[in-house]
Design an enzyme around this catalytic site. Structure first.
Site, PDB file in Angstrom:
ATOM      1  N   GLU A   1      -8.588   5.717  11.914  1.00  0.00           N
ATOM      2  CA  GLU A   1      -9.428   6.174  10.804  1.00  0.00           C
ATOM      3  C   GLU A   1     -10.926   5.990  11.070  1.00  0.00           C
ATOM      4  O   GLU A   1     -11.723   5.902  10.141  1.00  0.00           O
ATOM      5  CB  GLU A   1      -8.971   5.491   9.516  1.00  0.00           C
ATOM      6  CG  GLU A   1      -7.599   6.044   9.125  1.00  0.00           C
ATOM      7  CD  GLU A   1      -7.015   5.491   7.848  1.00  0.00           C
ATOM      8  OE1 GLU A   1      -7.239   4.302   7.558  1.00  0.00           O
ATOM      9  OE2 GLU A   1      -6.322   6.244   7.145  1.00  0.00           O
TER      10      GLU A   1
ATOM     11  N   CYS B   1      19.240   2.559   7.679  1.00  0.00           N
ATOM     12  CA  CYS B   1      19.896   1.534   8.509  1.00  0.00           C
ATOM     13  C   CYS B   1      21.217   1.085   7.868  1.00  0.00           C
ATOM     14  O   CYS B   1      21.475   1.378   6.699  1.00  0.00           O
ATOM     15  CB  CYS B   1      18.954   0.343   8.690  1.00  0.00           C
ATOM     16  SG  CYS B   1      18.835  -0.695   7.233  1.00  0.00           S
TER      17      CYS B   1
ATOM     18  N   CYS C   1      20.800  -0.543   4.510  1.00  0.00           N
ATOM     19  CA  CYS C   1      20.519   0.402   3.417  1.00  0.00           C
ATOM     20  C   CYS C   1      21.775   1.184   3.044  1.00  0.00           C
ATOM     21  O   CYS C   1      21.988   1.491   1.869  1.00  0.00           O
ATOM     22  CB  CYS C   1      19.381   1.347   3.800  1.00  0.00           C
ATOM     23  SG  CYS C   1      17.774   0.524   3.788  1.00  0.00           S
TER      24      CYS C   1
ATOM     25  N   ASN D   1       0.849  -1.190   0.000  1.00  0.00           N
ATOM     26  CA  ASN D   1       0.000   0.000   0.000  1.00  0.00           C
ATOM     27  C   ASN D   1       0.878   1.230   0.000  1.00  0.00           C
ATOM     28  O   ASN D   1       1.795   1.342   0.823  1.00  0.00           O
ATOM     29  CB  ASN D   1      -0.897   0.034   1.242  1.00  0.00           C
ATOM     30  CG  ASN D   1      -1.998   1.070   1.109  1.00  0.00           C
ATOM     31  OD1 ASN D   1      -2.847   0.968   0.230  1.00  0.00           O
ATOM     32  ND2 ASN D   1      -1.970   2.082   1.962  1.00  0.00           N
ATOM     33  N   GLU D   2       0.649   2.110  -0.928  1.00  0.00           N
ATOM     34  CA  GLU D   2       1.330   3.407  -0.954  1.00  0.00           C
ATOM     35  C   GLU D   2       2.801   3.303  -0.544  1.00  0.00           C
ATOM     36  O   GLU D   2       3.225   3.889   0.461  1.00  0.00           O
ATOM     37  CB  GLU D   2       0.589   4.413  -0.077  1.00  0.00           C
ATOM     38  CG  GLU D   2      -0.783   4.737  -0.613  1.00  0.00           C
ATOM     39  CD  GLU D   2      -1.468   5.899   0.099  1.00  0.00           C
ATOM     40  OE1 GLU D   2      -1.106   6.212   1.241  1.00  0.00           O
ATOM     41  OE2 GLU D   2      -2.375   6.486  -0.501  1.00  0.00           O
TER      42      GLU D   2
ATOM     43  N   CYS E   1      14.835   4.542   4.462  1.00  0.00           N
ATOM     44  CA  CYS E   1      15.429   3.925   5.650  1.00  0.00           C
ATOM     45  C   CYS E   1      16.938   4.153   5.590  1.00  0.00           C
ATOM     46  O   CYS E   1      17.540   4.037   4.523  1.00  0.00           O
ATOM     47  CB  CYS E   1      15.100   2.433   5.649  1.00  0.00           C
ATOM     48  SG  CYS E   1      15.944   1.522   6.956  1.00  0.00           S
TER      49      CYS E   1
ATOM     50  N   GLU F   1      -8.263   4.892  -4.676  1.00  0.00           N
ATOM     51  CA  GLU F   1      -8.918   5.357  -3.449  1.00  0.00           C
ATOM     52  C   GLU F   1      -9.389   6.784  -3.662  1.00  0.00           C
ATOM     53  O   GLU F   1      -8.710   7.578  -4.341  1.00  0.00           O
ATOM     54  CB  GLU F   1      -7.941   5.385  -2.262  1.00  0.00           C
ATOM     55  CG  GLU F   1      -7.442   4.050  -1.791  1.00  0.00           C
ATOM     56  CD  GLU F   1      -6.478   4.206  -0.602  1.00  0.00           C
ATOM     57  OE1 GLU F   1      -6.528   5.238   0.098  1.00  0.00           O
ATOM     58  OE2 GLU F   1      -5.667   3.292  -0.393  1.00  0.00           O
TER      59      GLU F   1
ATOM     60  N   PHE G   1     -13.090   8.029  12.011  1.00  0.00           N
ATOM     61  CA  PHE G   1     -13.949   9.110  11.507  1.00  0.00           C
ATOM     62  C   PHE G   1     -13.690   9.448  10.042  1.00  0.00           C
ATOM     63  O   PHE G   1     -14.189  10.446   9.526  1.00  0.00           O
ATOM     64  CB  PHE G   1     -13.793  10.364  12.381  1.00  0.00           C
ATOM     65  CG  PHE G   1     -14.233  10.131  13.800  1.00  0.00           C
ATOM     66  CD1 PHE G   1     -15.504   9.619  14.079  1.00  0.00           C
ATOM     67  CD2 PHE G   1     -13.369  10.371  14.858  1.00  0.00           C
ATOM     68  CE1 PHE G   1     -15.908   9.370  15.387  1.00  0.00           C
ATOM     69  CE2 PHE G   1     -13.761  10.128  16.165  1.00  0.00           C
ATOM     70  CZ  PHE G   1     -15.030   9.619  16.430  1.00  0.00           C
TER      71      PHE G   1
END
Ligand code: GAL
Length: 660
Positions: free
Chosen positions: A354, A156, A159, A148-149, A154, A306, A356
């Site tokens: 989430e 670390c 990386c 998702n998205e 990073c 979305e 609301f």
């Protein structure tokens, strides 16, 4: 299902309701009422699928998929890597991301795993392949929603090492790297690749070449992780179709590169409609620009993955869409090349962050509230317009929006460090062309420019030699180019081009940059027209360049400050084409008349007649869309379009026939 389908659906999170079979049953009934034909399932389900390491529970998901399929609803099945179970975060520290200040994040939130971590990749492989084996052949599963998205970075040790290896592959030797970054400055010469670290608030922050390569690496590594996820699925299901949901003006991934690795581009669209400082038309244009960008990534129909049917819960003020705006904004996606309208979320969650956020089904669960009723209307409209699915947009004009240019531009310390507004600049050009009914694509410096009549290259600070050559050839062959201030400044490693600027284009543009003056926010410089086709007066802001004419014809001149009399807008003939130069950023009103002149005899509106103010026109093959963003009805071409209304026409031999 019919062969031509526009998809309508939502993110569906039934795992929050497994102890409420009545609600799960009602979901299906209400989906049918709303003409839902697809849901995105399992996006954040990892802890329900694998509650303990190696212990899998798929029964609940199977029951849900079977039930959806029995109701004729398809599934865009997600890999769950966007959020991970707590057991993993604590057992394997390396999966948690390290911030730029080198602190490791605690467990919590989402979208914060290390893309390099071999452990995370292994865990993702196991769950993805289990899902693929279990559900990949289910007739309901039409596509895979990878994570998702994707986003973020990073720092670390894993990386860092991957970054150093990436640099080594890119530059081969340290000598090349040192030259490419001009590291003799401040005595930064590297003598070992292991000395190179990602930018940090307490470390490197001024080596622009490094910063630009770090952005490229982060994008590369994110895409590499995405490919890992994709390939885990495809090892089990060779033909699996995959998508990723992209984001609004997202900075950290070069989406052109990402789109090459997926079958379908999609994005998540959350404008705040009805902002006091903005007209509905302006919000619509901002959204339209993103739709067109996402379409351009693969130059074919995309998905709106979305959107909210009502309001979000994370904007400073979460405004409801006024009646009619849900249908207008949903059909706007279709008008700009989407083959779907999906929402976040199907049913409002009962708790946590989430609870609301707007949803198709609110906490009251009712089918007679406004949001649900308007969602049903969108579903019916998509059925009526199903024939539009798969159709293409015409190729007319393209705007260069290049992520690498944006990173380089924003990293550089230069004539204005309080913000250059790359997107703002792009928007000014986009809005004027969109209002004129021109179909607009986006391209980057890797793109093929053939087929376009007009290329607009705003603030193309980082101009690669090969792209300068493409622009030259484009104009020479009869194309029209609009080029602006702060373009053609550096090469692809952010080293300044030496010699006359804009690099490689001085003869094409017929101007040479001599000086550049930064403007404070409150400052503007008056310009006056020297031809009747230009606005009589306009004001330069942000950066004011002083250019020397090298053959171009001035169209506007500065009228104040020490550079009064210098050209601020010029045009030059080159080969068979023309090249315009804008030496500064003007106010919005300038760009309508300017593009009126640029497009005269070059490009015409996709809508054959006059477009009243606030009405936007787009085209997909033989379908023409008119959308009225005004809050009162308008008359167009003998028809009335309601406030926030949409009219769709089919072009037939006998003329245009209104079909919606
Ligand atoms: C998106 C995200 C969704 C949800 C939504 C709320 O960015 O993908 O999971 O959080 O925002 O607007």
């Amino acid at each position: 299902m019919p062969s031509s389908v526009l998809y309508h659906g939502a993110d569906y999170n039934p795992e929050q309701w497994l102890d409420r079979p009545d609600i799960l049953r009602r979901d299906i009934e209400m989906m049918r009422l709303a003409h839902v034909n697809v849901v995105s399932l399992g996006i954040f389900s990892w802890s329900m699928l694998e509650p303990e390491e190696g212990e899998f529970h798929f029964e609940w998901m199977e029951a849900i998929i079977d039930r959806l399929w029995a109701a004729g609803i398809r599934v865009d099945l997600a890999t769950p890597s966007g959020a991970r179970p707590a057991w993993m975060a604590y057992r394997y520290e390396e999966v948690r991301r390290v911030n730029a200040d080198r602190t490791r994040q605690l467990y919590g939130m989402r979208h914060n795993h290390c893309y390099t971590s071999p452990v995370y990749r292994e865990k993702v492989k196991i769950i993805n392949q289990q899902l693929a084996r279990r559900f990949g052949h289910h007739p309901a599963v039409m596509m895979w929603h990878l994570s998702n998205e994707y986003g973020g970075e990073c720092h670390c040790p894993l990386c860092q090492r991957a970054f150093q290896e990436w640099l080594q592959r890119k530059y081969g030797t340290l000598d090349h790297l040192n030259r490419a970054w001009n590291t003799r400055f401040w005595s930064h010469t590297y003598t070992d690749f292991s000395q190179i670290e990602s930018p940090a608030p307490h470390g490197e922050g001024a080596m622009h070449g490094l910063a630009l390569d770090w952005r490229r690496f982060v994008s590369h590594q994110t895409i590499d992780f995405m490919k890992w996820e994709r390939d885990c699925i495809r090892e089990i299901l060779p033909g699996a179709k995959v998508t990723v949901n992209m984001m609004y003006r997202f900075n950290f991934i070069n989406y052109y590169d990402m789109a090459k690795e997926i079958d379908l581009a999609s994005w998540d669209n959350y404008p705040t409609w009805h902002k006091p400082e903005e007209t509905v038309e302006s919000t619509a244009l901002d959204t339209a620009m993103m739709h067109d960008l996402i379409y351009s990534l693969k130059r074919r129909p995309f998905w709106l993955m979305e959107s909210t049917p009502s309001a979000t819960n994370w904007q400073p003020v979460s405004k409801m869409k006024k009646p009619g705006v849900q249908l207008m904004s949903s059909l706007q996606a279709i008008a700009h090349g989407s083959d779907s309208v999906l929402y976040f979320q199907w049913r409002q969650s009962p708790g946590a962050s989430e609870k609301f956020h707007g949803a198709v089904v609110a906490h009251d669960g009712r089918a007679d509230n406004r949001v649900f009723v308007e969602t049903c209307a969108v579903g019916r409209a998509l059925e009526d317009l199903a024939a539009v699915a798969g159709t293409q947009k015409p190729r007319q004009a393209a705007i260069v929006m290049d992520w690498e240019n944006k990173w380089a531009l924003e990293e550089a310390q230069g004539p204005r460090n309080c913000g250059l507004g790359y997107w703002d600049e792009i928007m000014l050009h986009y809005a004027a062309l969109a209002r004129a009914g021109i179909s607009i694509d986006f391209v980057n410096e890797d793109s093929d420019l053939s087929g376009y009549r007009l290329i607009v290259a705003p603030m193309l600070y980082m101009l690669r030699e090969d792209f300068a050559a493409k622009l030259r050839a484009f104009v020479k062959g009869g194309g029209t180019l609009v080029f602006t201030y702060w373009g053609g400044v550096v090469n692809e490693t952010d080293l300044c081009w030496l010699g006359d600027a804009p690099h490689g284009l001085v003869d094409v543009l017929g101007v040479r940059r001599a000086e550049i003056d930064g403007m404070f926010d409150v400052e503007t410089r008056r310009c006056v027209a020297v031809t009747p086709d230009m606005p009589a007066v306009a004001h330069g802001s942000v950066l004011c360049e002083v250019a020397a004419l090298e053959g171009a014809v001035p169209l506007m001149l500065y009228d104040e400050d020490y550079f009064a009399g210098a050209p601020s807008v010029t045009v030059n003939r080159y080969g068979e084409g023309r090249a315009y130069y804008l030496a500064t950023r003007f106010e919005e009103d300038f760009y309508g008349p300017f593009y009126g002149q640029v497009c005269a005899g070059l490009l015409s509106s996709v809508w054959p007649g006059e477009l009243p103010a606030g009405v936007l026109a787009t085209r997909r093959d033989r379908y023409l869309f008119l959308q009225n963003t005004a809050s009162s009805p308008v008359r167009v071409g003998g028809d009335t379009i309601d406030k926030y209304g949409t009219a769709v026409y089919l072009e037939e031999e006998s003329g245009l026939r209104r079909i919606f």
